[in-house]
Design a protein around this motif. Structure first.
Motif, short mmCIF file in Angstrom:
data_model
loop_
_atom_site.label_atom_id
_atom_site.label_comp_id
_atom_site.label_asym_id
_atom_site.label_seq_id
_atom_site.Cartn_x
_atom_site.Cartn_y
_atom_site.Cartn_z
N SER A 76 4.75 5.38 -5.24
CA SER A 76 4.96 5.29 -6.74
C SER A 76 4.02 6.30 -7.77
O SER A 76 4.36 6.92 -8.48
CB SER A 76 4.47 3.80 -7.13
N GLN A 77 2.76 6.42 -6.97
CA GLN A 77 1.82 7.40 -7.45
C GLN A 77 2.62 8.88 -7.47
O GLN A 77 2.50 9.72 -8.25
CB GLN A 77 0.72 7.30 -6.60
N GLY A 115 -2.40 -6.48 -4.18
CA GLY A 115 -0.95 -6.06 -4.69
C GLY A 115 -0.05 -7.21 -4.97
O GLY A 115 0.70 -7.47 -5.68
N THR A 130 -2.34 1.39 -9.26
CA THR A 130 -1.91 0.04 -8.44
C THR A 130 -0.68 -0.18 -8.74
O THR A 130 0.12 0.22 -9.46
CB THR A 130 -2.79 -1.07 -9.36
N VAL A 131 -0.27 -0.83 -7.41
CA VAL A 131 0.88 -1.62 -7.76
C VAL A 131 1.50 -2.32 -8.85
O VAL A 131 2.54 -2.25 -9.38
CB VAL A 131 1.29 -2.51 -6.16
N ALA A 149 2.50 1.69 -3.28
CA ALA A 149 1.52 2.16 -4.42
C ALA A 149 1.64 3.80 -4.24
O ALA A 149 1.77 4.44 -5.25
CB ALA A 149 0.32 1.55 -4.19
N THR A 150 1.40 4.36 -3.15
CA THR A 150 1.47 5.78 -2.85
C THR A 150 2.85 6.26 -3.27
O THR A 150 2.44 7.44 -3.76
CB THR A 150 1.11 5.86 -1.30
N SER A 208 0.61 -1.26 -0.01
CA SER A 208 0.17 0.26 -0.07
C SER A 208 1.01 1.20 0.09
O SER A 208 0.59 2.20 -0.75
CB SER A 208 -0.84 -0.15 1.13
N VAL A 214 -7.50 -0.15 -5.01
CA VAL A 214 -7.19 1.57 -4.98
C VAL A 214 -8.28 2.14 -3.86
O VAL A 214 -7.94 3.25 -3.17
CB VAL A 214 -7.61 2.10 -6.16
N ALA A 216 2.58 -0.06 -11.33
CA ALA A 216 3.74 0.59 -11.07
C ALA A 216 4.89 -0.58 -11.39
O ALA A 216 5.95 -0.27 -12.13
CB ALA A 216 3.86 0.76 -9.57
#
Length: 440
Positions: free
Chosen positions: A32-33, A105, A290-291, A29-30, A26, A375, A294
């Motif tokens: 990466s975003q 993920g 999403t992971v 993912a954050t 999680s 998400v 990424a």
């Protein structure tokens, strides 16, 4: 060399595991975003999150060492039930959603490595493996496994060297903050804070330090009995001085352990933003939901090796974080209702404790079947964490400054300064979270 590494890992305590588990799928993912959407613009946040995160986790660890009980038990003894139940109301759903998002993920990136196998099959497989390790491994071996899983996080440090960033621009972005006064950018900053300073880590850190200090106290009692049998000539005052010295050594070791763990956590955060900020942002890839995306997005830019490193890192961090998430939840619920049990006990000795772990992980898995996307789970988790953190941090600061609870080990000036700074930052973040929800 291998022997030295093993010796070093053996000396590490709960702080490193706590810090490493914060970089779960999680969190990845954050970050990466953030890198994909804003490039290097959010790298400077690591200079804020590290001291704040380290200060709060040190406070939690010290509470665990001094009280030798979990945070929920301390709350039960010294605070009203309404505060305790409110904390459970916010924490439990957020943790379960976090577990579900992590399992999803892990399944997604495993499916990318082996496309012939559906992601849900991997999710079920990972869930079964996790429950086996959590239930059947003794606490000492369980912690040893978690420590070695921390090594998977080093994969994220390797990835940027495949993407060849402009290190001058990296240094500038790190030490000269970039702030864009728009809703999306502020929302990203709030998300980074929410996923980095998470309430479940407070409960886990306190519980693990309490477990460790209880083990030390048991050994001290055994040694004291042996000394008594063989003739103990020390006075009560000398015994008290010796115990005080031991607590001082434990706190000193804990401080090093916590700082190292939080440094590791923030290094992974930094390099994840850097990896996606250089590999994706510069290629015009500005949206990572999403992971899975990424990991996939890195493949054409940085090559197959970088993609595999990213995917394996996500799976490794999932195996690291989910036991911490489910264990935290079990400590919260068990201590609230007075159920006996901890990770030192075997399954038949603490069935309610392990039942909570099993139920929480299975519910997390089932969330992927009922239409809640990873998400959405991340969004709801961030909201609940963001709303809960200021309340729990305020309680932590009250406990840490309460001499009736902490004795002579209350907060110093630096701990209070950083602790109240964290409370202020997280409170502002909570306000922004609410504002963003009503204005989106």
């Amino acid at each position: 060399m291998l022997r030295k590494v093993k010796k070093f890992l053996k000396a590490l305590g709960p702080g490193v595991v706590t810090g490493a588990s914060d970089d779960d799928p999680s969190g990845i993912a954050t970050y990466s975003q953030a890198g994909a959407k804003y490039g290097l613009a959010t790298l400077w946040t690591v200079l804020i999150t590290f001291p704040l995160m380290a200060a709060i986790q040190e406070i939690c660890a010290r509470i665990g060492l001094v009280t030798a009980v979990g945070l929920t038990t301390t709350l039960k003894k010294h605070y009203s039930k309404s505060v305790l139940y409110l904390m459970i109301l916010f924490s439990v759903p957020a943790i379960i959603l976090n577990i579900g998002a992590d399992i999803a993920g892990m399944g997604a990136v495993a499916h990318l490595i082996f496309p012939a196998v559906h992601a849900m099959i991997f999710s079920v497989l990972f869930t079964a493996i996790l429950l086996f390790f959590i239930i059947y491994l003794p606490y000492s071996k369980f912690v040893s496994v978690l420590k070695y899983l921390c090594l998977t996080l080093l994969l994220y440090i390797i990835v940027p060297f495949f993407t060849k960033p402009d290190w001058g621009a990296v240094l500038k972005a790190t030490f000269i903050p970039t702030i864009k006064w728009d809703k999306d950018f502020i929302g990203m900053l709030v998300a980074i804070l929410g996923t980095t300073i998470s309430p479940y880590l407070f409960f886990w850190q306190t519980a693990m330090e309490a477990e460790d200090v209880k083990a030390v106290k048991r050994q001290v009692m055994i040694n004291k009995r042996l000394v008594t049998i063989n003739g103990d000539h020390r006075t009560p005052s000398e015994h008290k001085t010796r115990e005080k010295r031991l607590m001082g050594l434990l706190i000193q070791k804990m401080g090093l352990d916590v700082n190292l763990g939080m440094l590791l956590s923030n290094m992974i955060m930094f390099f994840t933003i850097l990896a996606t900020g250089t590999a994706l942002y510069s290629q015009g890839i500005r949206q990572i939901d999403t992971v899975e995306q990424a990991a996939k997005a890195l493949e054409p830019v940085a090559g197959r090796a970088s993609y595999l490193l990213f995917a394996l890192g996500v799976i490794g961090t999932g195996f690291l974080a989910i036991p911490v998430l489910s264990g935290s939840l079990s400590y919260i619920v068990s201590e609230t209702f007075g159920w006996k049990g901890n990770l030192d006990k075997k399954f038949h000795q603490a069935k309610p404790f392990y039942a909570i772990i099993i139920i929480s992980v299975i519910i997390g898995l089932l969330l992927n079947y009922i239409g809640i996307s990873p998400v959405d789970a991340l969004l709801y988790t961030a909201i609940l964490y963001g709303l809960t953190s200021p309340v729990i941090i305020a309680i932590l600061l009250h406990i840490a400054n309460n001499k009736k609870i902490m004795g002579e080990y209350t907060n110093g000036k630096l701990s209070n300064f950083l602790g109240f700074a964290t409370l202020l930052v997280m409170s502002v973040s909570a306000v922004f979270l609410i504002y963003l929800q009503f204005t989106s």
